[in-house]
Each structure stands twice: as C-alpha cells, then as structure tokens.
Design a protein around this motif. Structure first.
Motif, mmCIF file in Angstrom:
data_model
loop_
_atom_site.group_PDB
_atom_site.id
_atom_site.type_symbol
_atom_site.label_atom_id
_atom_site.label_comp_id
_atom_site.label_asym_id
_atom_site.label_seq_id
_atom_site.Cartn_x
_atom_site.Cartn_y
_atom_site.Cartn_z
ATOM 1 N N LEU A 124 -24.982 14.387 14.786
ATOM 2 C CA LEU A 124 -25.476 13.280 13.957
ATOM 3 C C LEU A 124 -24.326 12.589 13.225
ATOM 4 C CD1 LEU A 124 -28.735 14.660 12.278
ATOM 5 C CD2 LEU A 124 -28.587 12.875 14.018
ATOM 6 N N GLU A 125 -23.443 13.405 12.659
ATOM 7 C CA GLU A 125 -22.313 12.845 11.916
ATOM 8 C C GLU A 125 -21.439 11.963 12.812
ATOM 9 O OE1 GLU A 125 -20.724 15.556 8.487
ATOM 10 O OE2 GLU A 125 -21.268 16.900 10.138
ATOM 11 N N LYS A 126 -21.233 12.408 14.035
ATOM 12 C CA LYS A 126 -20.428 11.620 14.985
ATOM 13 C C LYS A 126 -21.128 10.300 15.337
ATOM 14 C CE LYS A 126 -18.111 15.502 17.294
ATOM 15 N NZ LYS A 126 -18.005 16.258 18.569
ATOM 16 N N GLU A 127 -22.422 10.385 15.608
ATOM 17 C CA GLU A 127 -23.171 9.217 16.050
ATOM 18 C C GLU A 127 -23.291 8.157 14.960
ATOM 19 O OE1 GLU A 127 -27.519 8.153 18.092
ATOM 20 O OE2 GLU A 127 -26.726 10.202 18.158
ATOM 21 N N TYR A 128 -23.386 8.613 13.683
ATOM 22 C CA TYR A 128 -23.630 7.661 12.589
ATOM 23 C C TYR A 128 -22.426 7.540 11.656
ATOM 24 C CZ TYR A 128 -28.500 7.853 14.080
ATOM 25 O OH TYR A 128 -29.663 7.782 14.827
ATOM 26 N N LYS A 129 -21.232 7.891 12.154
ATOM 27 C CA LYS A 129 -20.047 7.904 11.294
ATOM 28 C C LYS A 129 -19.681 6.515 10.757
ATOM 29 C CE LYS A 129 -16.643 7.593 15.045
ATOM 30 N NZ LYS A 129 -15.451 8.221 15.655
ATOM 31 N N ASP A 130 -20.017 5.477 11.467
ATOM 32 C CA ASP A 130 -19.679 4.121 11.016
ATOM 33 C C ASP A 130 -20.856 3.420 10.345
ATOM 34 O OD1 ASP A 130 -17.060 4.335 12.035
ATOM 35 O OD2 ASP A 130 -17.771 3.823 14.048
ATOM 36 N N LYS A 131 -21.897 4.166 10.051
ATOM 37 C CA LYS A 131 -23.105 3.602 9.433
ATOM 38 C C LYS A 131 -23.134 3.922 7.941
ATOM 39 C CE LYS A 131 -24.594 2.420 13.567
ATOM 40 N NZ LYS A 131 -24.691 1.005 13.994
ATOM 41 N N ASP A 132 -24.046 3.290 7.237
ATOM 42 C CA ASP A 132 -24.167 3.512 5.792
ATOM 43 C C ASP A 132 -25.003 4.755 5.488
ATOM 44 O OD1 ASP A 132 -22.586 1.401 4.992
ATOM 45 O OD2 ASP A 132 -24.251 -0.037 5.006
ATOM 46 N N ILE A 133 -24.542 5.870 6.024
ATOM 47 C CA ILE A 133 -25.217 7.134 5.746
ATOM 48 C C ILE A 133 -24.165 8.219 5.574
ATOM 49 C CG2 ILE A 133 -25.544 7.639 8.218
ATOM 50 C CD1 ILE A 133 -28.222 9.019 7.325
ATOM 51 N N ALA A 179 -23.944 10.837 -7.006
ATOM 52 C CA ALA A 179 -23.991 9.458 -7.495
ATOM 53 C C ALA A 179 -22.849 8.625 -6.927
ATOM 54 C CB ALA A 179 -23.934 9.448 -9.019
ATOM 55 N N ASP A 180 -21.790 9.307 -6.458
ATOM 56 C CA ASP A 180 -20.637 8.596 -5.888
ATOM 57 C C ASP A 180 -20.983 7.870 -4.591
ATOM 58 O OD1 ASP A 180 -19.178 9.607 -7.978
ATOM 59 O OD2 ASP A 180 -18.326 11.267 -6.831
ATOM 60 N N PHE A 181 -22.132 8.225 -3.998
ATOM 61 C CA PHE A 181 -22.507 7.640 -2.708
ATOM 62 C C PHE A 181 -23.557 6.541 -2.849
ATOM 63 C CE2 PHE A 181 -21.464 12.167 -1.464
ATOM 64 C CZ PHE A 181 -20.192 11.852 -0.998
ATOM 65 N N LYS A 182 -23.730 6.037 -4.050
ATOM 66 C CA LYS A 182 -24.733 4.991 -4.254
ATOM 67 C C LYS A 182 -24.418 3.792 -3.364
ATOM 68 C CE LYS A 182 -27.570 3.106 -7.922
ATOM 69 N NZ LYS A 182 -27.807 3.004 -9.367
ATOM 70 N N GLY A 183 -25.446 3.264 -2.714
ATOM 71 C CA GLY A 183 -25.259 2.173 -1.765
ATOM 72 C C GLY A 183 -25.354 2.658 -0.334
ATOM 73 N N LYS A 184 -25.451 3.983 -0.184
ATOM 74 C CA LYS A 184 -25.589 4.572 1.152
ATOM 75 C C LYS A 184 -26.732 5.588 1.154
ATOM 76 C CE LYS A 184 -20.735 4.101 2.515
ATOM 77 N NZ LYS A 184 -19.564 4.785 3.106
ATOM 78 N N TYR A 185 -27.313 5.786 2.330
ATOM 79 C CA TYR A 185 -28.276 6.874 2.482
ATOM 80 C C TYR A 185 -27.515 8.200 2.380
ATOM 81 C CZ TYR A 185 -31.724 3.482 4.160
ATOM 82 O OH TYR A 185 -32.600 2.423 4.251
ATOM 83 N N VAL A 186 -28.153 9.196 1.777
ATOM 84 C CA VAL A 186 -27.510 10.514 1.632
ATOM 85 C C VAL A 186 -28.425 11.574 2.255
ATOM 86 C CG1 VAL A 186 -26.541 12.210 0.047
ATOM 87 C CG2 VAL A 186 -26.409 9.775 -0.508
ATOM 88 N N LEU A 199 -35.918 8.352 12.533
ATOM 89 C CA LEU A 199 -35.928 8.001 11.122
ATOM 90 C C LEU A 199 -34.689 7.195 10.766
ATOM 91 C CD1 LEU A 199 -37.172 8.358 8.278
ATOM 92 C CD2 LEU A 199 -35.890 10.488 8.069
ATOM 93 N N PHE A 200 -33.527 7.694 11.165
ATOM 94 C CA PHE A 200 -32.275 6.989 10.844
ATOM 95 C C PHE A 200 -32.250 5.586 11.460
ATOM 96 C CE2 PHE A 200 -29.482 11.042 10.223
ATOM 97 C CZ PHE A 200 -30.147 11.282 9.030
ATOM 98 N N ASN A 201 -32.745 5.492 12.683
ATOM 99 C CA ASN A 201 -32.723 4.196 13.386
ATOM 100 C C ASN A 201 -33.690 3.186 12.779
ATOM 101 O OD1 ASN A 201 -30.755 5.101 15.159
ATOM 102 N ND2 ASN A 201 -32.232 5.785 16.700
ATOM 103 N N SER A 202 -34.642 3.684 12.006
ATOM 104 C CA SER A 202 -35.597 2.776 11.355
ATOM 105 C C SER A 202 -34.986 2.109 10.129
ATOM 106 C CB SER A 202 -36.861 3.534 10.947
ATOM 107 O OG SER A 202 -36.603 4.436 9.876
ATOM 108 N N PHE A 203 -33.823 2.663 9.649
ATOM 109 C CA PHE A 203 -33.135 2.067 8.509
ATOM 110 C C PHE A 203 -32.223 0.934 8.986
ATOM 111 C CE2 PHE A 203 -33.189 6.675 6.807
ATOM 112 C CZ PHE A 203 -34.488 6.522 6.368
ATOM 113 N N LYS A 204 -31.910 0.046 8.088
ATOM 114 C CA LYS A 204 -30.952 -1.017 8.406
ATOM 115 C C LYS A 204 -29.551 -0.511 8.051
ATOM 116 C CE LYS A 204 -34.293 -4.718 7.579
ATOM 117 N NZ LYS A 204 -34.630 -5.916 6.781
ATOM 118 N N LEU A 205 -28.999 0.289 8.931
ATOM 119 C CA LEU A 205 -27.707 0.930 8.678
ATOM 120 C C LEU A 205 -26.541 0.027 9.065
ATOM 121 C CD1 LEU A 205 -28.573 4.512 9.966
ATOM 122 C CD2 LEU A 205 -28.444 3.766 7.606
#
Length: 463
Positions: free
Chosen positions: A376-385, A347-354, A457-463
């Motif tokens: 994946l973690e490196k590529e999306y480290k600055d995104k809301d995931i 629940a601490d990550f509400k507002g982000k994809y998990v 899938l990740f790229n389809s989100f508005k991250l």
C-alpha cells in the motif's frame, strides 16, 4: 525508697517490652524454605514459582538434566505459590502447574511423574506433605476436563462427572489426612470453582436448588480470585438470579445489588462487577452526543456506589475517552516517540489522510499484515495519504529489534506517554484507524491492508 522501687519497676517493664518486641521481630523474620524434587522432564524446562495471589511473573529456576530441582525462598509467613514447569523455548507443551502452600522453614520434596494422559502423579518416594492433595487434585481437574468432553451427550454420566469435582476434593482431603485449614479450604473452594465452571455453562445440567443456596457462602473468599476463571464463574452463577433486563446499566445495578446481598468479600464483589463495567465500555457505541452525555451521568451515579476508587476512575476515564472513537472526532492532541526517541505528533500530517497501524512485535497477525502494508505504501507513496505504524510494545528493545529485523521504514512510532491505545479504547491488535485531512476520525476500525476493501476506500478519496 519508693522512688527507687518505682524506677526499678519501670526498668523491668521497659526490659520486658523490649524482649517482647525482639521476640515479635524474630517471629516475623523471614526463614529459608526449600522446595526440592524431581520430575521426568529435562533441562529444556524451568520451574516457575509465582505468588498465587498477585499472579505477577515469578522467579524461574533451571531443571537439571535428570529433571531434579532445588528452590529456596525466604518467607516470613505461610505463602501460596503457583508452581509451573515451563519449556524454555516455549515451543512445546507446558509440563504441569499446581498450587502449593509453603510455610517458613518448610523442607518440601516432591518426586513427580508427568504424562500427557494422566498429567501428574506424586510418587511414593516423595516426602509426606498435605500439599500432595493439591497436586493430585490438579491432575484430576486436568483429566476430568477431557472426560467431560467425551460425555457431553450422555446426561447421566455428564452429571456424574460434574459432581465428581466435589467428591474427589473430599476424598483427597481424607486420603492425605489434611489438617491444615488453609489447604482444606482451598481444596474445597477449588472443587466448587471447577463445579461452577461446567454447571453454569451447560444447558443440560441444573444446579440443585438447595446447593445453589449454599454456594455463595462457600465461595465467598478472596482466594476465588486466584483461579483464572473464578470471576467468570461467579458472573455466570449470579446471572441465573437476575431478571431479563436489557438496559446494560440497569443490569449492572441489578447485579451489584445481588452481589452485595450474597457476598461479603469486597475484593470479590468489585472484581466481578468490574468485568461488567469493562464489558459495557468496550461494547458501547455512541449514537449521539446527548445520549452519550446522559449515559456518562448514569455511569457516574452507578460507579459512586462501587468501593474500588481505582476501578471507578479507570472505568470513567475509559468511557469518556470513547468520544475519540466516534466518527468526526478530532485526533487526540498527544505526543508519540519515533524510532530515534524524538517527540512526534499526528497533527503534523494535517492536510493528508492518515492511516494508522496499531501493532506489536509479539503479535503474529500484526506481522502478517506488514507485507500488505508495504505494498500500500508503495502504491500510494505520491498521494496525500500518510502511513503510520504505532507500536504497543512494553519492551521497546523488542520493538526496535523487530523494526530492524523486518527492515521497516517510514513512520515507525511507539506510544510514549500518549496512552493513545487507552484513549481509542483499543481491545485487540492489529487495529487500523483512518483520519481525514482535516484531522477528523473517518473510520475507527478501518479495513486491514490485506483486505479487498482498503484500495477501494483509498481510491474513493481525491488523493
């Protein structure tokens, strides 16, 4: 005088009772039992002694360099054991395994020869024991399994080999002059379990009608549960009596009625029907809430007729928990433990994809996914995931060692008291789950990090 006589009589009765109690205690007192011998293996193996009925991990004793072994156990009644010769490094073939009936005070000695082709041979210099019939039947079973494979396309020979499961048990019982009823009964039960394992799964073999009528009374024993495939074989056998009912709950009801008609052993009936309940739960897909609630009621009625209270509560709990696996369901409000042992929550990550990775230190496919997960973690480290790895290890030290060994960082958690794997009805790992920023389930089985779909899938989100 009468008072004195009565007092004396009472004393005699009390003394006699005390003697009987002492005798019974002595009779039930554990005695040292020895299982000794030699097998043509080395000290790279151990001999494992496991209680055959509860199948819990048994004690392990080292083999000497010449393959000799000496085991002492304390028992107060005849006990069934599963004897296995296991490689210490787990990097080579299991030596052999067989059942053994051991009585208090027994001094058993088995001189054995192991060979991949012939499995086990009981050498003549072994101390005479009716258990030798069990060891030889274990060897026969192992070899016959290979024999069946090569005769699958020869119907007459195939049938002959299947029937040999029954005839060989009788032959060995006669050869070793088996008088112990427990050994004789187990050998017979084993032969029918082997027979059913092939006869019920082969399209080219039909169990004779007269024998099919006799089989239930023969296998109606809790000892059927000692065979790794005993429940599976009974399930297949019972299925041949059932109508082609497509509704899974109606089919379970039909099977339950048939089991109770043919068998008396409740533990056996419960074990067989439990597999069907578990299969129903794991394969169930929630179509809509109304239908799900209706099926909860139907399942409750069906379970009320089952005798095992623990099974009933377990099945019902797992079925109701399926609501968490339905798209749009909320993240369960449970706590996990991080690598430092502190409570943490999704629940601490509400507002982000998990994106959750359910894994374990012993799971090879899980480990193979980790490099892809890192990318994946490196590529999306600055995104809301957020990426969360949750370990299902029972041994927390193994988990911590693997985290250190692989130099894993980020959100490294373990289940704690969450029962998250049970809530999510996880039946295999690696298993990946994806939640929305609103804390709603998006995908119960999300694509793996190594798949081509995950980035799409990740790229389809508005991250």
């Amino acid at each position: 005088m009468k008072v004195i006589f009565n007092t004396f009589l009472c004393f005699i009765l009390l003394f006699t009772s005390a003697l009987n109690t002492f005798a019974n205690v002595n009779e039930a007192r554990a005695k040292t039992t020895s299982i000794n011998g030699r097998i043509n293996l080395s000290n790279e193996y151990v001999i494992s002694i496991t209680d055959l009925l509860n199948k819990q991990q048994g004690e392990e004793y080292p083999l000497a360099a010449d393959g000799s072994f000496a085991v002492k156990v304390e028992i107060s009644k005849p006990t069934w054991y599963e004897i296995s010769f296991v490689p210490i490094k787990k990097d080579r073939q299991l030596g052999a395994t067989f059942p053994l009936l051991v009585a208090p005070g027994d001094d058993l000695d088995f001189q054995l020869n192991y060979d991949k082709a012939t499995y086990l041979t009981v050498l003549n210099k072994s101390k005479k024991s009716e258990n030798s019939a069990l060891i030889e039947y274990a060897s026969f079973s192992n070899c016959t399994m290979r024999d069946l494979f090569y005769k699958r396309d020869k119907p007459e020979e195939y049938a002959k080999v299947i029937n040999s499961y029954l005839s060989e048990a009788k032959s060995l019982s006669a050869k070793h002059k088996v008088k112990n009823k427990q050994i004789a009964d187990y050998l017979n039960l084993w032969s029918y379990n082997n027979y059913l394992s092939v006869a019920t799964s082969s399209k080219q073999f039909v169990i004779p009608e007269e024998l099919a009528k006799q089989i239930p009374s023969i296998i109606d024993s809790e000892m059927m549960l000692t065979f790794w495939n005993g429940v599976f074989n009974i399930n297949n056998f019972i299925n041949s009596f059932l109508n082609n009912e497509r509704d899974p709950l109606n089919r379970i009801a039909q099977k339950s009625d048939k089991l109770n008609e043919l068998f008396k052993t409740k533990a056996l009936i419960n074990a067989v029907i439990q597999k069907d309940f578990e299969g129903f739960v794991t394969s169930y897909k929630i179509v809509n809430t109304d239908m799900f609630n209706s099926d909860i009621q139907r399942l409750e009625v069906l379970l009320s007729k089952a005798g095992d209270e623990q099974m009933k509560s377990s099945i019902m709990r797992d079925f109701k928990n399926l609501i968490y696996t339905s798209a749009g369901s909320n993240i369960p409000e449970v706590k996990f433990k991080n690598i430092a042992g502190n409570d943490v929550s999704l629940a601490d990550f509400k507002g982000k994809y998990v994106y959750i990775d359910l894994w374990a230190s012993w799971c090879v496919p899980c480990i193979k996914e980790i490099p892809f997960l890192h990318e994946l973690e490196k590529e999306y480290k600055d995104k809301d995931i957020v990426f969360v790895s949750i370990s299902l290890d029972n041994n927390k030290d193994d988990w911590r060692k693997k985290v250190a060994e692989l130099k894993l960082e980020g959100n490294q958690w373990e289940l704690g008291d969450s029962n998250y794997d049970k809530l999510m009805n996880v039946t295999g790992i690696p298993h990946f789950i994806l939640y929305s920023p609103e804390g709603k389930l998006l995908q119960y089985k999300a694509p793996r990090p190594s798949s081509n779909e995950i980035k799409k899938l990740f790229n389809s989100f508005k991250l």
